[in-house]
Design a protein around this motif. Structure first.
Motif, PDB file in Angstrom:
ATOM      1  N   UNK A 168       0.801  -1.131   0.116  1.00 38.06           N
ATOM      2  CA  UNK A 168       0.047  -0.015  -0.049  1.00 38.06           C
ATOM      3  C   UNK A 168       0.862   1.292  -0.119  1.00 38.06           C
ATOM      4  N   UNK A 169       1.979   1.208  -0.015  1.00 37.86           N
ATOM      5  CA  UNK A 169       2.991   2.335  -0.006  1.00 37.86           C
ATOM      6  C   UNK A 169       3.594   2.423  -1.379  1.00 37.86           C
ATOM      7  N   UNK A 170       3.404   3.639  -2.039  1.00 39.72           N
ATOM      8  CA  UNK A 170       4.218   3.918  -3.358  1.00 39.72           C
ATOM      9  C   UNK A 170       5.561   3.483  -3.297  1.00 39.72           C
ATOM     10  N   UNK A 171       5.887   3.059  -4.378  1.00 41.15           N
ATOM     11  CA  UNK A 171       7.496   2.741  -4.651  1.00 41.15           C
ATOM     12  C   UNK A 171       8.207   3.986  -5.687  1.00 41.15           C
ATOM     13  N   UNK A 172       8.876   4.523  -4.834  1.00 42.26           N
ATOM     14  CA  UNK A 172       9.849   5.357  -5.899  1.00 42.26           C
ATOM     15  C   UNK A 172      11.274   4.878  -6.180  1.00 42.26           C
ATOM     16  N   UNK A 173      11.795   5.575  -7.002  1.00 40.84           N
ATOM     17  CA  UNK A 173      13.259   5.366  -7.367  1.00 40.84           C
ATOM     18  C   UNK A 173      14.170   6.296  -7.472  1.00 40.84           C
ATOM     19  N   UNK A 174      15.383   6.178  -7.567  1.00 38.04           N
ATOM     20  CA  UNK A 174      16.431   7.252  -7.714  1.00 38.04           C
ATOM     21  C   UNK A 174      16.265   7.892  -9.240  1.00 38.04           C
ATOM     22  N   UNK A 175      15.699   9.077  -9.317  1.00 37.78           N
ATOM     23  CA  UNK A 175      15.472   9.614 -10.562  1.00 37.78           C
ATOM     24  C   UNK A 175      16.403  10.531 -11.103  1.00 37.78           C
ATOM     25  N   UNK A 176      17.686  10.505 -10.498  1.00 39.44           N
ATOM     26  CA  UNK A 176      18.490  11.237 -10.918  1.00 39.44           C
ATOM     27  C   UNK A 176      19.353  10.775 -12.177  1.00 39.44           C
ATOM     28  N   UNK A 177      19.678  11.606 -13.091  1.00 41.08           N
ATOM     29  CA  UNK A 177      20.331  11.176 -14.417  1.00 41.08           C
ATOM     30  C   UNK A 177      21.839  11.568 -14.332  1.00 41.08           C
ATOM     31  N   UNK A 178      22.722  10.869 -14.107  1.00 40.09           N
ATOM     32  CA  UNK A 178      24.240  11.161 -14.116  1.00 40.09           C
ATOM     33  C   UNK A 178      24.712  10.480 -15.444  1.00 40.09           C
ATOM     34  N   UNK A 179      25.024  11.464 -16.228  1.00 43.07           N
ATOM     35  CA  UNK A 179      25.800  11.132 -17.432  1.00 43.07           C
ATOM     36  C   UNK A 179      25.137  10.308 -18.429  1.00 43.07           C
ATOM     37  N   UNK A 180      23.885  10.284 -18.299  1.00 43.32           N
ATOM     38  CA  UNK A 180      23.009   9.178 -19.106  1.00 43.32           C
ATOM     39  C   UNK A 180      21.501   9.924 -19.274  1.00 43.32           C
ATOM     40  N   UNK A 181      20.819   9.532 -20.217  1.00 44.47           N
ATOM     41  CA  UNK A 181      19.399   9.850 -20.265  1.00 44.47           C
ATOM     42  C   UNK A 181      18.482   8.869 -19.334  1.00 44.47           C
ATOM     43  N   UNK A 182      19.110   7.899 -18.497  1.00 48.22           N
ATOM     44  CA  UNK A 182      18.472   6.943 -17.737  1.00 48.22           C
ATOM     45  C   UNK A 182      18.545   7.347 -16.288  1.00 48.22           C
ATOM     46  N   UNK A 183      17.622   7.153 -15.571  1.00 48.27           N
ATOM     47  CA  UNK A 183      17.572   7.184 -14.462  1.00 48.27           C
ATOM     48  C   UNK A 183      18.432   6.231 -13.702  1.00 48.27           C
ATOM     49  N   UNK A 184      19.262   6.517 -12.600  1.00 47.55           N
ATOM     50  CA  UNK A 184      19.999   5.794 -11.556  1.00 47.55           C
ATOM     51  C   UNK A 184      19.302   4.697 -11.007  1.00 47.55           C
ATOM     52  N   UNK A 185      17.851   4.795 -10.509  1.00 49.18           N
ATOM     53  CA  UNK A 185      17.201   3.707 -10.118  1.00 49.18           C
ATOM     54  C   UNK A 185      17.028   2.716 -11.272  1.00 49.18           C
ATOM     55  N   UNK A 186      17.115   2.865 -12.549  1.00 52.63           N
ATOM     56  CA  UNK A 186      16.985   2.012 -13.521  1.00 52.63           C
ATOM     57  C   UNK A 186      18.391   1.147 -13.565  1.00 52.63           C
ATOM     58  N   UNK A 187      19.406   1.967 -13.670  1.00 50.32           N
ATOM     59  CA  UNK A 187      20.786   1.461 -13.967  1.00 50.32           C
ATOM     60  C   UNK A 187      20.963   0.425 -12.874  1.00 50.32           C
ATOM     61  N   UNK A 188      20.577   0.739 -11.547  1.00 50.63           N
ATOM     62  CA  UNK A 188      20.662  -0.380 -10.371  1.00 50.63           C
ATOM     63  C   UNK A 188      20.020  -1.555 -10.516  1.00 50.63           C
ATOM     64  N   UNK A 189      19.077  -1.658 -11.528  1.00 50.92           N
ATOM     65  CA  UNK A 189      18.308  -2.828 -11.760  1.00 50.92           C
ATOM     66  C   UNK A 189      18.862  -3.695 -12.907  1.00 50.92           C
ATOM     67  N   UNK A 190      19.864  -3.029 -13.664  1.00 50.77           N
ATOM     68  CA  UNK A 190      20.217  -3.988 -14.912  1.00 50.77           C
ATOM     69  C   UNK A 190      22.114  -3.949 -14.826  1.00 50.77           C
ATOM     70  N   UNK A 191      22.555  -3.242 -13.814  1.00 54.27           N
ATOM     71  CA  UNK A 191      23.970  -3.242 -13.706  1.00 54.27           C
ATOM     72  C   UNK A 191      24.326  -3.498 -12.348  1.00 54.27           C
ATOM     73  N   UNK A 192      25.579  -3.822 -12.189  1.00 55.14           N
ATOM     74  CA  UNK A 192      26.468  -4.107 -11.112  1.00 55.14           C
ATOM     75  C   UNK A 192      27.814  -3.603 -11.045  1.00 55.14           C
TER      76      UNK A 192
END
Length: 164
Positions: A42-66
């Motif tokens: 019941x709690x909204x999920x947020x993610x890191x929406x910063x874009x550092x040197x990329x058009x993609x959010x940091x939250x996305x990068x943390x789900x596909x990279x290590x």
């Protein structure tokens, strides 16, 4: 191993041209988190929406990279990336008996919530945060495929030392 829960989607292919793979993965992320939203208990999920040197959010990068210590950069993790479609369903089906959920106090007294699909070696890590005005969100820290026994043992220890 038992059959996968009916709510668990198939993994996606991460083979092919890098830009096309990245675009395919981002479409999944965008649909699951941006367009349709996601909530945990019941709690909204947020993610890191910063874009550092990329058009993609940091939250996305943390789900596909290590993080690769040899080059000091985050690199594509194929096993993590192909399971990106599992992230939202694992969160939203946290009450399924196949999913183990617990809170654990990390270093610096941060309390993180682990959402572990143990039989399929996949875990999502969230952190509840209170926003100004008293609203609570579940911040998506990361999610990944568990690739070895040492990580499984570490998660099992955290489960045994859970709080609450």
């Amino acid at each position: 191993m038992t059959a996968a829960p009916n709510w668990l989607p198939d993994i996606v292919s991460v083979s092919g041209e890098w830009e096309k793979v990245l675009a395919r993965l981002y479409r999944i992320f965008d649909h699951d988190f941006r367009q349709t939203g996601c909530s945990f208990e019941g709690i909204l999920v947020w993610w890191d929406q910063r874009k550092l040197d990329s058009p993609y959010e940091e939250g996305f990068w943390h789900l596909i990279t290590k993080f690769d210590h040899s080059c000091q950069e985050r690199l594509l993790d194929p096993r993590r990336s192909e399971r990106l479609p599992w992230c939202k369903p694992t969160i939203t089906n946290c009450d399924d008996p196949e999913v183990t959920v617990w809170d654990y106090e990390e270093a610096r007294h941060k309390i993180r919530t682990y959402v572990w699909l143990e039989n399929w070696d996949y875990v999502v890590i969230l952190e509840k945060r209170e926003l100004r005005g008293g609203r609570t969100i579940a911040f998506l820290i990361t999610a990944f495929h568990i690739g070895g026994n040492s990580t499984r043992r570490k998660l099992r220890r955290k489960y045994e030392d859970r709080i609450g």
